[in-house]
Design a protein around this motif. Sequence first.
Motif, short mmCIF file in Angstrom:
data_model
loop_
_atom_site.label_atom_id
_atom_site.label_comp_id
_atom_site.label_asym_id
_atom_site.label_seq_id
_atom_site.Cartn_x
_atom_site.Cartn_y
_atom_site.Cartn_z
N UNK A 124 0.89 -1.30 -0.24
CA UNK A 124 0.01 0.21 -0.14
C UNK A 124 0.76 1.20 0.04
N UNK A 125 1.82 1.34 0.86
CA UNK A 125 2.72 2.53 0.96
C UNK A 125 3.40 2.53 -0.31
N UNK A 126 3.71 1.38 -0.89
CA UNK A 126 4.60 1.48 -2.10
C UNK A 126 3.76 1.93 -3.36
N UNK A 127 2.42 1.98 -3.41
CA UNK A 127 1.64 2.33 -4.21
C UNK A 127 1.60 3.84 -4.34
N UNK A 128 1.34 4.14 -3.37
CA UNK A 128 1.02 5.65 -3.12
C UNK A 128 2.48 6.41 -3.53
N UNK A 170 3.13 6.94 -7.07
CA UNK A 170 2.41 7.90 -7.74
C UNK A 170 3.15 9.28 -7.62
N UNK A 171 4.06 9.12 -6.33
CA UNK A 171 4.79 10.40 -6.19
C UNK A 171 6.06 10.39 -7.07
N UNK A 172 6.41 9.18 -7.35
CA UNK A 172 7.60 8.86 -8.20
C UNK A 172 7.24 9.56 -9.67
N UNK A 206 4.90 13.78 0.96
CA UNK A 206 3.71 12.75 1.82
C UNK A 206 3.67 11.44 1.04
N UNK A 207 3.80 11.20 -0.07
CA UNK A 207 3.69 9.92 -0.83
C UNK A 207 5.10 9.08 -0.42
N UNK A 208 6.18 9.97 -0.72
CA UNK A 208 7.36 9.08 -0.33
C UNK A 208 7.38 8.73 1.13
N UNK A 258 5.08 1.16 -16.62
CA UNK A 258 5.54 1.46 -18.04
C UNK A 258 4.58 2.38 -18.86
N UNK A 259 3.01 1.92 -18.64
CA UNK A 259 2.01 2.83 -19.50
C UNK A 259 1.97 3.98 -18.74
N UNK A 260 2.10 4.46 -17.34
CA UNK A 260 1.84 5.82 -16.82
C UNK A 260 3.26 6.48 -17.36
N UNK A 261 4.29 6.18 -17.47
CA UNK A 261 5.46 6.81 -17.82
C UNK A 261 5.34 7.03 -19.44
#
Lengths: 512, 655
Positions: free
Chosen positions: A175-179, A182-184, A219-221, B646-649
Amino acid sequence: MTFPWLTTLIAVPALGAALTALVPAGRGRLAKQVAIAFSLVTLAVAIAVIAQFELGGDRYQLAEQHVWIEPLGIHWALGVDGIGVALIALTAVATPIVALAMWPEAEAERRDPKPFFALLLLVEGMILAAFLAKDLLLFYIVFEAMLIPLYFMIGMYGGPQRRYAALKFLLYNLFGGLVMLAAVIGIYVQSVDAGNPSFLLTDLMALDIGADAQRWMFLGFMLAFAIKAPLWPFHTWLPDAAAEATPSNAAFLSGVADKVGTFGMIALAVPLFPVAARDFAPVIVVLAVISIVYGALLAIGQTDMKRLIGYTSISHFGFIVLGIFALTDRGATGATFYMVNHGLSTIALFVVVGFLISRRNSRLVADYGGLQKPAPKLAGVFLFAGLSGLALPPLATFLSEFLVIAGTFERYRAAAVIATGGIVLAALYILWLYQRTMTGPVRDDAAGTRDLGRREIAVVAPLIALILAIGIFPRTVVDVIDDGVGPTLAEVEVDVPPPLVTVNDLVEGNDQ
Amino acid sequence: MNSINSLSQGFAVQADVVRADTVQVVQEASGLFSWTWLLIALPLVGAAVLLLGGRRLDRTGHLIGSAAAIGSFVVAVALFIALLGESGGERSYLVPLWEWFNAGGYEVRVDLLLDQLSMAFVLLITGVGSLIHIYSIGYMEHDERRRRFFGYLNLFVASMLLLVLAADYLILFIGWEGVGLASYLLIGFWQHKPSAAVAAKKAFVVNRVGDMGMVLAIASMLVVFGSSSFEVVFAGAGSGVTTGWLNAIGLLLLLAACGKSAQFPLQSWLLDAMEGPTPVSALIHAATMVTAGVYLVVRSAAIYDLAPEARTAVVVIGAITLLMGAIIGCAKDDIKKALAGSTMSQIGYMMLAAGLGPAGYAFAIFHLITHGFFKANLFLGAGSVMHGMNDEVDMRRFGALRAAMPVTFATFALGYLAIIGLPPFAGFFSKDKIIEAAFAENILIGICALLGAGITAFYMTRVMLLTFFTSKRWADDAHPHESPRVMTWPLIGLGALSVAGGAGLLYIGGGIVDWLEPVTGEEHHDLPLPLALLIALTLTTVVAGVALAWFMYQRRPVPAVAPAGNPLVTAARRDLYGDAVNEAVLMRPGQYLTRSLVYVESRGVDGAVLGAANAVGGLSSRWRRWQTGFVRSYALTMLAGAGLVVIAMLLVRLP
């Protein structure tokens, strides 16, 4: 072309993982030997890397950079600074110790040990890659990918609730990784907008990102990192994982793997988003102080030894986060130093508790008592590990804890005062545990408890030696860490007031 | 002579304080002084050898341990003689060892500072320490873990020496925690007794409360001075720091001192600490470690000189504790606990004197040393009595022991005369100086100190009478006998010091006050009443205390079971409710908080997450039905995730 030291450092354990996995079934002993041999080779490579590190040299040394996916600006980019040196040293030292400690545990499990050793080396490679990655996407990939082998390590070996604990661990961290993902992507968009699509950290740090965008991405990170290096209130997966995993796996998880989270905070979240880091620092400081006190109080209330140690780690992670977000040189240096020392100290505690459990097959405090009489050496190393956990000077943990408190005191007085209360609570949870398990009359059923054997001494002796040596001669380690922390904090551009009184002139003025 | 730096003494000059005419200079050690580290190294190596050496050293361990302590004492004497050869202002040597660390400009060096103050402590620690090592050879003879006992004792001596020789507060703190650890190990030495294990933990935890003060004091020094070295801090204290900061640091250091020295409100651990073997009580919990708080205050003179409120607090804490300890000492039937109350009380005197500033620092140290002599004497005497009485500690089971153990009786009597302060015994000189200084400062404080002297005379006479006089109340199987020579010789040595230590220290050469003056400064206040009258008053009070005890215990039969007393007696027996207060204010709310947090953690914080986890868990178990294992499903998830990335990027890249 120079030798690709850092790639080698990642490749050796990865190769070791593959070879261990290829060992034919039923040859468990050979698998262990292969794994331990490769972890030792990794240690040798790590030593070679560290020996080449120059204080005051380039920020990221031994750098390697190869274009990976050109149109997206993704690179196989590695490099190491002082913070990285400290953490690869911890990882490389800890892995063979954990492997050696796992040896009899796996036998007690009556389960093929091969997968554990292969996965352990695989995770080691990924952790090292995370500490060395100088490309954000590369970091993200290993940060997420290591969850899978860790999931299996928890889920396949350990206590009756291990599947539940493994799933909880995985869901939290995914879950944390998914958020974070988005930030990445968000920061990548920023680099695209700036006309230089890149995931290279050096490029990203040079971006001028607006304050609002910084806040969201920060916050995402932070969510991902706060789950990984559990910060209250994202911590609840850790006690379960610590309790259910085998002792050596719990040691590896909270001693080494979780450091990727605190590493991410100081090496990524803070320098990439300096404005947001400054803005959110007070909030995170509050959460860190809550972690310190909450983790310690919960540790006092536990009846399960491994769960207890899990909660002490939450308290200690609170100190690490506190030191980072005090945003002072002393605090951040202390926090990074703390990561190393907490690693050694927690591994020692888990491993010694593992020795206990292997003797009486129970995790419950109440099933022990008076063991110092039949097993004085075991009691001795247990006490040593405990004293390291409560940061008794001159053990290594003391200096890091003190630097965190002193560094925090420079900016957040109240937070530092409350955090200092943690040293009282630490004495309580450690010594009470020692009292209940080791002192008092010898229980009838414990009279024949075996004392430490040779292999067990070989597991704890290097930990004890390191905790003592680093504590008494911390200078080199602190210098290296300080060397990495300086430029990192410089990105944040916060001023710490100089001492109120400068007496150096005064003192030197009297020199003759 | 390399770098010559002037230390605190030159800077912390206040208008009404008369400091040394010549500024004390700190010289870099050369020659013999550069061997100061041997003081610590000998017992440290001893501890390492004894604790790691294993069973093969069981038969020689006590000799190795004693040799290490005595060796350290020999080095101390050599250093002392060398210091005597220097002139008054040049007795301060810095012994550089190595740089500990440098973090962001905060540099801490492991250096030793040998000056008049640390020298006095070094002699006390190694001298009394050696005698107690020797005594322990006999006292612990039948203990199968004697080797380990000597290892811990050596560890203690090394830590205590580091504490007093450190030249930086952070290094001092290492010694400070080291003695705490040794104290923990030795209080709990008989770990099979749950009461000993509990007492050891209590001592450590209460001390940690004090340690908070030390940690925050050093953190404050970093904010104010950017350093924790004595040199910088003391020089900086006099150069424009606000009184607020100095008071804060002074109060934080006082908190630390209260923990280590068992001063109110952190006194509760000391009485329980008597669970340790008696030589431990003598060395650690009477003569040396518990006086570390006094050392800390006196060493920090440069701060306290300029922090009047903090100094007042020191005086008040000292006065409260000296009365509390004395009252507790009156009600205890356990001989060691009576002496422990007395220790609290006597350290209260030292604290009080230290809080008086330059007028009292030297007297605090003077009393600390004489107290080290006579209290070690009394504790070892008590140990000798216990040794001859099957480890009985209840004085109601003693009585009339003077004939059975003449040497113990005679030496104990010398210690007794010294502590109640009869001339010409040691305590008379040192305690009288404190009472004088207290009266000169404030009449109320003076009366407290005077009253304390009377109570001291009462409870010590009570101990003396119940143990050696009155009638036999022995247990049926008791066959009291004198202890072996290895135990009585140290008693004789300490007895001699109890007699001559006071006058000797005060008058031989320039005396201890002159000796310490370059470190502590000197200050005289006029007494509000003539000195002779004050001495007469003190002696009258003491005699009154003795007489009262005589009438209460010698003239009346002593019941073998303690009679119910009045509320004050009950309160004193229960340590003036120190534990009750701790329990009501800290322990019970703490337990409640911990229990409710454990509950909330399992139901609240975790519960919310668990709901979500269960949902997903249910989902995954459904997956399991159509798929054999997790590997594939998660591989699939990862693949899908990677595809998403990949799609997002690509989407981002397109425009």
